[in-house]
Scaffold this active site. Structure first.
Site, PDB file in Angstrom:
ATOM      1  N   GLY A  27       0.786  -1.211   0.000  1.00  0.00           N
ATOM      2  CA  GLY A  27       0.000   0.000   0.000  1.00  0.00           C
ATOM      3  C   GLY A  27       0.824   1.270   0.000  1.00  0.00           C
ATOM      4  O   GLY A  27       0.371   2.305  -0.483  1.00  0.00           O
ATOM      5  N   MET A  28       2.048   1.210   0.566  1.00  0.00           N
ATOM      6  CA  MET A  28       2.854   2.415   0.651  1.00  0.00           C
ATOM      7  C   MET A  28       3.836   2.586  -0.488  1.00  0.00           C
ATOM      8  O   MET A  28       4.370   3.664  -0.685  1.00  0.00           O
ATOM      9  CB  MET A  28       3.619   2.449   1.975  1.00  0.00           C
ATOM     10  CG  MET A  28       2.771   2.830   3.161  1.00  0.00           C
ATOM     11  SD  MET A  28       3.769   3.466   4.506  1.00  0.00           S
ATOM     12  CE  MET A  28       4.923   2.131   4.756  1.00  0.00           C
ATOM     13  N   VAL A  31       9.093  -2.213  -3.053  1.00  0.00           N
ATOM     14  CA  VAL A  31      10.315  -2.666  -2.398  1.00  0.00           C
ATOM     15  C   VAL A  31      11.240  -3.268  -3.431  1.00  0.00           C
ATOM     16  O   VAL A  31      10.832  -4.137  -4.216  1.00  0.00           O
ATOM     17  CB  VAL A  31      10.036  -3.701  -1.295  1.00  0.00           C
ATOM     18  CG1 VAL A  31      11.307  -4.000  -0.507  1.00  0.00           C
ATOM     19  CG2 VAL A  31       8.948  -3.202  -0.356  1.00  0.00           C
ATOM     20  N   LYS A  45      12.977   0.574   0.083  1.00  0.00           N
ATOM     21  CA  LYS A  45      11.549   0.844  -0.043  1.00  0.00           C
ATOM     22  C   LYS A  45      11.344   2.262  -0.554  1.00  0.00           C
ATOM     23  O   LYS A  45      11.840   3.230   0.034  1.00  0.00           O
ATOM     24  CB  LYS A  45      10.849   0.651   1.291  1.00  0.00           C
ATOM     25  CG  LYS A  45       9.353   0.940   1.243  1.00  0.00           C
ATOM     26  CD  LYS A  45       8.649   0.510   2.521  1.00  0.00           C
ATOM     27  CE  LYS A  45       8.604  -0.998   2.624  1.00  0.00           C
ATOM     28  NZ  LYS A  45       7.765  -1.471   3.750  1.00  0.00           N
ATOM     29  N   ASP A 138       3.469   0.961  13.772  1.00  0.00           N
ATOM     30  CA  ASP A 138       2.857   0.096  12.755  1.00  0.00           C
ATOM     31  C   ASP A 138       3.401  -1.325  12.894  1.00  0.00           C
ATOM     32  O   ASP A 138       3.660  -2.006  11.906  1.00  0.00           O
ATOM     33  CB  ASP A 138       3.121   0.647  11.354  1.00  0.00           C
ATOM     34  CG  ASP A 138       2.228  -0.010  10.291  1.00  0.00           C
ATOM     35  OD1 ASP A 138       1.110  -0.451  10.649  1.00  0.00           O
ATOM     36  OD2 ASP A 138       2.636  -0.085   9.125  1.00  0.00           O
TER      37      ASP A 138
END
Length: 420
Positions: A27-28, A31, A45, A138
């Site tokens: 989602g972010m 990688v 990342k 997180d």
């Protein structure tokens, strides 16, 4: 997990790291498998533009400065970052092993003594980081990698992007991983304290021991409602009796009612010692157990049924949930069934990354976007090699001996499987 070639739009280099291929997506962002000038593998990342704003970029820059001072055997080492890049990126130590989410889903929950060992290890690591003024915010099973030398925590500092300026309770968008999120964090309370990591660690240990999370529902909105509802107790079904006091305290609704990380370590030690074992012995068994299960699932010999990456996905981007309006269909949360715990295997298997990966021949599993795990990608149709470029537009790959050996095996595997 397969490594796929770089796309034409992918950068060949980020900072001092040469990018060799794609190893994960979430989602972010993306990688990449990177390599330092000295041949050191790294997980790089890159954050996608949609989760970057001026505030998250500023906070990320601040957390990078803190990360430079953080060191510990259970923390994936910081290798480099650029908060000012068009797409901010972070490079960390590569950890050769599956994440906890994948291990539990493929091998089953951990025995209680190994769950306690995992809790002691991670609580001690988090406590050391908290002394530097940094919270994880997180923590989840996908952010704990089970390496050959024991578990390591990844993705410190990246919560700056999961906690964007979009409210977690906004009616049309949710950003975050609700299944491991503390009630006060889900409710948008600021500032957050160390108790949010205690809660997340409790949710992680519950998953490690049972295969399910404290609150599960059909949509992220329903999960947020359960997490923040003071009248809804966490689901501890299937948890071993000896872990119940620990998990109950860590998953308390009020932050003030949760134990400190120092207390968590002591309670985990008590669980281990009550079973006639020393903490050091339990830690060794945890590493041997995860390594042994990994070896059982890995291919044997030199033949490869399908071309796979010599490295498992390191800083996997557990897809942080981005939810459309509630009227839209949402994936179903994974079931709460608890598979039988596998028997202890104290004999670690071979760890030659050139002939095995973290998942072996385990078939790809599609997982819901709100359980904090990634989706498997199809096997690439061509060998995962990156284009060569020079300083004038092309560059020569500085492959390590490990990478060259793996490339040779992949070429052989592709040749053997070719229909012509």
């Amino acid at each position: 997990m397969q490594i796929t070639p770089l796309n034409p739009e992918d950068p060949p280099v980020l900072g001092d790291f040469e990018l060799l291929g794609r190893i994960g997506q979430g989602g972010m962002g993306q990688v990449f498998l990177g390599e330092s000038p000295g041949g050191e593998p790294a997980a790089v990342k890159v954050i996608k533009p949609s989760v970057v704003d001026s505030e998250s970029r500023r906070r990320f820059a601040q957390e990078i400065e803190v990360l430079k001072t953080v060191y510990g055997p259970r923390i994936a080492a910081f290798l480099g970052a650029d908060a000012e890049a068009e797409q901010p990126w972070l490079a960390t130590e590569y950890v050769d092993g599956p994440d906890l989410a994948r291990h539990v889903k493929t091998q089953g929950p951990l025995p209680s003594v190994l769950t306690a060992a995992l809790g002691a290890v991670l609580a001690e690591a988090l406590a050391a980081v908290h002394t530097q003024g940094l919270l994880h915010r997180d923590l989840k099973p996908a952010n704990v990698l089970l390496g050959p030398n024991g578990p390591k925590i990844i993705d410190f500092g990246l919560a700056a992007f999961t906690e964007s300026n979009v409210s977690l309770t906004a009616p049309h968008q949710v950003v975050g991983t609700p299944i491991c999120m503390a009630p006060e964090q889900a409710a948008g309370v600021k500032p957050l304290t160390a108790a949010v990591d205690v809660y997340a660690l409790g949710a992680l240990l519950l998953f490690a021991a049972t295969g399910h999370y404290p609150h599960e529902a059909a949509t992220p909105y329903m999960v947020f409602h359960l997490v923040t509802d003071p009248d809804t107790a966490p689901d501890l079904s299937g948890a071993p009796d000896e872990l119940m006091p620990l998990l109950t305290g860590m998953l308390a609704q009020s932050a003030e009612d949760r134990p400190s990380l120092t207390d968590v370590v002591q309670q985990c030690r008590s669980v281990i010692e009550a079973q006639g074992m020393k903490i050091a012995q339990a830690r060794r068994r945890l590493t041997a157990h995860t390594a042994g299960q990994r070896h059982k699932a890995a291919p044997t010999g030199d033949s490869l049924a399908s071309p796979t990456s010599p490295w498992s996905v390191p800083a996997t981007d557990a897809p942080d949930t981005e939810v459309a309006p509630a009227a839209q269909h949402a994936p179903t949360m994974p079931g709460s069934g608890s598979p039988a715990a596998p028997a202890l295997d104290e004999t670690p298997g071979p760890t030659d990354p050139a002939v095995q990966d973290s998942s072996g021949h385990t078939p790809p599993v599609r997982r819901g976007p709100i359980d904090g795990t990634r989706r498997e990608q199809p096997v690439p149709s061509r060998p995962p090699t990156a284009p060569k470029r020079s300083k004038e537009g092309t560059h020569t790959l500085r492959h390590s001996l490990q990478a060259r050996r793996t490339a040779e095996r992949l070429r052989a595997a592709y040749a053997a499987a070719a229909p012509f």
